[in-house]
Scaffold this active site. Structure first.
Site, PDB file in Angstrom:
ATOM      1  N   ASN A  17      19.033   2.728 -10.171  1.00  0.00           N
ATOM      2  CA  ASN A  17      19.523   3.776 -11.073  1.00  0.00           C
ATOM      3  C   ASN A  17      19.112   5.171 -10.609  1.00  0.00           C
ATOM      4  O   ASN A  17      19.651   6.168 -11.075  1.00  0.00           O
ATOM      5  CB  ASN A  17      19.023   3.542 -12.495  1.00  0.00           C
ATOM      6  CG  ASN A  17      17.500   3.543 -12.594  1.00  0.00           C
ATOM      7  OD1 ASN A  17      16.818   2.927 -11.775  1.00  0.00           O
ATOM      8  ND2 ASN A  17      16.970   4.219 -13.592  1.00  0.00           N
ATOM      9  N   LYS A 280      10.465  -8.233 -10.629  1.00  0.00           N
ATOM     10  CA  LYS A 280       9.650  -7.070 -10.968  1.00  0.00           C
ATOM     11  C   LYS A 280       8.339  -7.507 -11.617  1.00  0.00           C
ATOM     12  O   LYS A 280       7.252  -7.016 -11.262  1.00  0.00           O
ATOM     13  CB  LYS A 280      10.428  -6.133 -11.892  1.00  0.00           C
ATOM     14  CG  LYS A 280      11.634  -5.479 -11.237  1.00  0.00           C
ATOM     15  CD  LYS A 280      12.459  -4.698 -12.226  1.00  0.00           C
ATOM     16  CE  LYS A 280      13.566  -3.911 -11.532  1.00  0.00           C
ATOM     17  NZ  LYS A 280      14.438  -4.729 -10.686  1.00  0.00           N
TER      18      LYS A 280
END
Length: 318
Positions: A17, A280
């Site tokens: 992003n 993650k």
């Protein structure tokens, strides 16, 4: 030279992003990201930056493949070289945006990109079972057509978001340029390293490194980078403010601070999607386990500067 001994050392893994699908879009996005990154320095931290390259490396790889079909002077380029190219042009945009913001705030730091190789094990099980998604999203019909036309191409569904090409994703063992990175950190450089997970290489019998067609997960590479530079924090920045369990359900719960044990429990219970949040969280766990007093944070880029105040992000601690 500035005394950095009292600074928090933070490795920041930028998610997709923060980047763009075109060079123009990326330049615009990284200028916004640079403000947050420099704000972390203003708070008294030392930062090292890593980043993803999923769309970019796929775009580069596809461009050479398609061009080679219509022009015999152009040859296909394999993933190691494509990863190196993506490190270069993403790093170029990040360098310019961060330096511009540093100059605006009259801050003395330098910034540079290291084209980084990461050693992997040639016998890693990942080479037998490609799972790492790269490149653009496709519909099922487009994916079936591409696989029919390209022998050896594997495309799978990615966390309900569409279909993407998958390649082997071996675990990182060592960072080849680690001494270079450490030297730059000691001389007031903001270092951009391990972009796109680094260029995966294996060491041959003669001691030389050779690139392999694979992609190292950016989050695991960032955890290895954070461990290598003995960072205090690993920030994994993504599109959400906090990690959630029971995501998308009426009983969804955002997590502010969890222990390694709680994080491992949530992983085992299947709360995190394999193609997005799971790596993650696993990378965060790996980093925190590696040293005393370490913390990992999963947060949004936009609110990363609020993490130290406890106003955003999920903190994973020992």
């Amino acid at each position: 030279m500035q005394d950095n001994s009292k600074l928090n050392r933070i490795v920041i893994a930028l998610g997709g992003n923060a980047l763009g699908n075109t060079p123009k879009e990326q330049q615009e996005k990284v200028e916004i990201a640079a403000r947050t990154l420099v704000e972390l320095i203003s708070q008294g931290n030392e930062i090292i930056i890593s980043h993803g390259n999923g769309p970019q490396v796929g775009m580069i790889n596809l461009a050479f493949e398609e061009a080679s079909k219509i022009n015999n002077k152009i040859v296909p380029v394999d993933l190691p070289e494509c990863t190196a190219m993506s490190q270069g042009y993403i790093g170029y945009h990040l360098q310019n945006a961060i330096k511009k913001e540093l100059n605006r705030q009259n801050m003395p730091w330098h910034v540079a990109t290291v084209v980084t190789q990461i050693e992997v094990d040639k016998n890693d099980e990942a080479f037998k079972n490609p799972k790492k998604p790269i490149g653009s999203f496709y519909t099922k019909e487009e994916a079936d057509k591409l696989m029919a036309e390209n022998e050896g191409l594997v495309i799978k569904e990615d966390a309900g978001r569409g279909y993407r090409r998958v390649v082997p994703s071996p675990l990182p063992k060592d960072i080849v340029e680690k001494e270079c990175i450490m030297n730059m950190l000691d001389n007031e450089f903001i270092v951009i390293a391990c972009g796109g997970g680094g260029v995966p290489v294996v060491k041959n019998d003669d001691g030389k490194y050779e690139g392999v067609p694979a992609v190292i997960d950016k989050d695991f590479a960032s955890a290895k980078l954070a461990d290598t530079v003995n960072a205090d924090y690993l920030f994994i920045l993504t599109a959400v403010d906090r990690v959630s369990i029971n995501w998308g359900k009426p009983n969804q719960k955002d997590l502010e601070s969890i222990s390694i044990e709680e994080a491992e429990k949530y992983c085992q219970e299947g709360h995190f999607a394999p193609g997005s949040m799971l790596p993650k969280v696993k990378a965060a766990i790996e980093f925190v386990k590696g040293g005393k007093g370490r913390k990992a944070v999963i947060a949004s880029l936009e609110k990363a500067s609020l993490v130290m105040e406890g106003k955003s992000g999920t903190v994973i601690h020992s």
